[in-house]
Design a protein around this motif. Structure first.
Motif, short mmCIF file in Angstrom:
data_model
loop_
_atom_site.label_atom_id
_atom_site.label_comp_id
_atom_site.label_asym_id
_atom_site.label_seq_id
_atom_site.Cartn_x
_atom_site.Cartn_y
_atom_site.Cartn_z
N VAL A 183 26.77 3.35 -15.44
CA VAL A 183 26.58 4.40 -14.44
C VAL A 183 25.85 5.56 -15.10
CG1 VAL A 183 27.76 6.07 -12.96
CG2 VAL A 183 28.62 3.73 -13.12
N GLY A 184 24.83 6.05 -14.43
CA GLY A 184 24.03 7.13 -14.97
C GLY A 184 22.82 6.67 -15.76
N ALA A 185 22.68 5.35 -15.99
CA ALA A 185 21.53 4.83 -16.74
C ALA A 185 20.24 5.13 -15.98
CB ALA A 185 21.68 3.34 -16.95
N PRO A 186 19.14 5.38 -16.71
CA PRO A 186 17.87 5.69 -16.04
C PRO A 186 17.26 4.46 -15.37
CG PRO A 186 17.56 5.57 -18.41
CD PRO A 186 19.03 5.46 -18.17
N LEU A 187 16.81 4.67 -14.13
CA LEU A 187 16.17 3.61 -13.36
C LEU A 187 14.87 4.16 -12.79
CD1 LEU A 187 19.30 2.51 -11.26
CD2 LEU A 187 18.50 1.46 -13.38
N VAL A 188 14.00 3.24 -12.37
CA VAL A 188 12.76 3.63 -11.70
C VAL A 188 12.72 2.93 -10.35
CG1 VAL A 188 10.24 3.57 -11.75
CG2 VAL A 188 11.52 4.02 -13.85
N ARG A 189 12.40 3.71 -9.31
CA ARG A 189 12.36 3.17 -7.95
C ARG A 189 10.91 3.19 -7.45
NH1 ARG A 189 16.13 6.30 -4.03
NH2 ARG A 189 14.76 8.00 -4.73
N TYR A 190 10.50 2.06 -6.87
CA TYR A 190 9.19 1.93 -6.26
C TYR A 190 9.38 1.74 -4.75
CZ TYR A 190 7.91 0.72 -11.08
OH TYR A 190 7.75 0.71 -12.45
N ARG A 191 8.55 2.44 -3.97
CA ARG A 191 8.57 2.25 -2.52
C ARG A 191 7.15 2.03 -2.04
NH1 ARG A 191 12.45 3.22 0.95
NH2 ARG A 191 11.14 4.32 2.46
N ALA A 192 6.99 1.11 -1.10
CA ALA A 192 5.65 0.80 -0.60
C ALA A 192 5.75 0.18 0.78
CB ALA A 192 4.93 -0.14 -1.55
N THR A 193 4.66 0.27 1.51
CA THR A 193 4.54 -0.44 2.79
C THR A 193 4.05 -1.85 2.50
OG1 THR A 193 3.97 1.63 3.89
CG2 THR A 193 3.47 -0.43 5.06
N ARG A 194 4.70 -2.84 3.08
CA ARG A 194 4.30 -4.23 2.91
C ARG A 194 3.38 -4.65 4.06
NH1 ARG A 194 7.55 -8.04 0.05
NH2 ARG A 194 7.89 -7.17 -2.03
N LEU A 195 2.30 -5.36 3.72
CA LEU A 195 1.38 -5.88 4.73
C LEU A 195 1.20 -7.37 4.51
CD1 LEU A 195 0.15 -2.91 3.61
CD2 LEU A 195 -1.40 -3.32 5.51
N ARG A 239 0.85 -1.18 0.00
CA ARG A 239 0.00 0.00 0.00
C ARG A 239 0.90 1.24 0.00
NH1 ARG A 239 -2.18 0.24 6.30
NH2 ARG A 239 -0.30 1.27 7.13
N ASP A 240 0.27 2.39 -0.25
CA ASP A 240 1.00 3.67 -0.28
C ASP A 240 2.19 3.58 -1.23
OD1 ASP A 240 -0.78 4.51 1.73
OD2 ASP A 240 0.57 3.81 3.31
N ARG A 241 1.96 2.98 -2.39
CA ARG A 241 3.06 2.80 -3.34
C ARG A 241 3.39 4.13 -4.02
NH1 ARG A 241 1.44 -1.68 -7.19
NH2 ARG A 241 2.16 -3.12 -5.59
N ALA A 242 4.68 4.43 -4.13
CA ALA A 242 5.15 5.64 -4.81
C ALA A 242 6.29 5.25 -5.74
CB ALA A 242 5.61 6.68 -3.80
N GLN A 243 6.54 6.05 -6.75
CA GLN A 243 7.65 5.78 -7.65
C GLN A 243 8.32 7.07 -8.06
OE1 GLN A 243 4.97 4.04 -10.86
NE2 GLN A 243 6.53 5.03 -12.16
N ASP A 244 9.61 6.96 -8.36
CA ASP A 244 10.35 8.11 -8.86
C ASP A 244 11.46 7.62 -9.77
OD1 ASP A 244 11.93 6.98 -6.88
OD2 ASP A 244 12.67 8.90 -6.12
N ALA A 245 12.05 8.54 -10.50
CA ALA A 245 13.14 8.22 -11.42
C ALA A 245 14.46 8.59 -10.76
CB ALA A 245 12.96 8.99 -12.72
N LEU A 246 15.49 7.83 -11.08
CA LEU A 246 16.84 8.14 -10.61
C LEU A 246 17.85 7.60 -11.60
CD1 LEU A 246 17.98 5.74 -7.76
CD2 LEU A 246 15.85 5.38 -8.99
N ALA A 247 19.08 8.07 -11.46
CA ALA A 247 20.18 7.60 -12.30
C ALA A 247 21.01 6.59 -11.52
CB ALA A 247 21.04 8.77 -12.75
N ALA A 248 21.51 5.58 -12.19
CA ALA A 248 22.27 4.51 -11.55
C ALA A 248 23.60 5.04 -11.01
CB ALA A 248 22.52 3.38 -12.52
N ASP A 249 23.82 4.86 -9.71
CA ASP A 249 25.15 5.11 -9.17
C ASP A 249 26.00 3.85 -9.40
OD1 ASP A 249 24.30 3.26 -7.27
OD2 ASP A 249 24.04 4.74 -5.68
#
Length: 250
Positions: free
Chosen positions: A129-141, A108-118
């Motif tokens: 390095v620097g390639a585009p990535l997508v990050r998802y964050r969420a609460t697990r139940l 739940r409360d899933r969010a996503q954003d873009a970032l570059a690969a470190d």
């Protein structure tokens, strides 16, 4: 967390998984010769034919190569990156067991954003390095009760197939990967102690600074391409079972 291979699995599979765990933990290095069949049979409490089946299983999955008249060697390179630096024991298990557990898990409360690969993410996902990535964050139940926070980082090419419709139909990002054509076939993870920061504590109804368990890993698809660099931060009070069986147990 998938359990180690138990007595319900064929003995040759349990032996293969035991050897694989030693390879992924760095006990046997890429290119290193494995013990001979007689030595393995004595160590594992099995016949040479069973050991031969186990080695064939590891050859078929790309972890072992054979040289006529010389023996079996750890593949170089390996199909997936071993844990580095060298870890403690690696407990191998089966993703179908984890899939069964996942029926009780949602995000739940899933969010996503873009970032570059470190450098670290680039190495884990095998992108520049620097390639585009997508990050998802969420609460697990689990069964409706928050037990942790999941962070999944995927290559942009994979994320492009995780459409809003796929996300809406997926209890977790692992399910979304499967629906998007990147079903996870293998995963290697590390467990380490952690403490909750304010953001994760707020998601789980805990307090900042509370002890936690960080499960960090990389998931691979059937072609052994890394598709997810993930961290699951588990709050205190959530139990993880572990079933251990000696390889020679029939």
């Amino acid at each position: 967390m998938a359990r180690p291979p138990g007595a319900d699995r064929p003995l040759y599979v349990r032996i293969a998984m035991s050897l694989k765990s030693r390879i992924l933990a760095g006990h046997y290095a890429p290119g290193e010769r494995l013990p001979g069949e007689d030595d393995l049979a004595a160590t594992m409490g099995a016949s040479r034919s069973t050991v031969r089946q186990a080695l064939a299983e590891l050859r078929d999955t790309g972890y072992v190569t054979s040289r006529r008249g010389s023996g079996s060697y750890v593949a170089d390179p390996l199909p997936i990156e071993p844990l580095s630096p060298r870890s403690g024991p690696v407990y191998t298990g089966f993703l179908d067991d984890l899939d069964n557990e996942a029926h009780h898990v949602v995000e739940r409360d899933r969010a996503q954003d873009a970032l570059a690969a470190d450098e670290a993410l680039a190495a884990r996902l095998k992108v520049p390095v620097g390639a585009p990535l997508v990050r998802y964050r969420a609460t697990r139940l689990r069964h409706g009760v928050p037990y942790g926070v999941a962070t999944d980082v995927v290559p942009q090419a994979v994320a492009e197939r995780i459409t809003p419709g796929v996300l809406a139909a997926s209890p977790t990002i692992v399910d979304a990967l499967a629906l998007a054509g990147s079903r996870v076939a293998e995963s290697l993870q590390r467990l380490e102690p952690a403490v909750l920061d304010a953001a994760d504590a707020g998601r789980c109804g805990a307090s900042p600074g509370d002890p936690a368990l960080a499960i960090t890993g990389t998931a691979y698809d059937a072609g052994r391409a890394p598709v997810d660099a993930y961290t699951l931060t588990v709050v205190t009070g959530y139990g993880i079972g572990l079933h251990l069986t000696r390889a020679g147990t029939s």
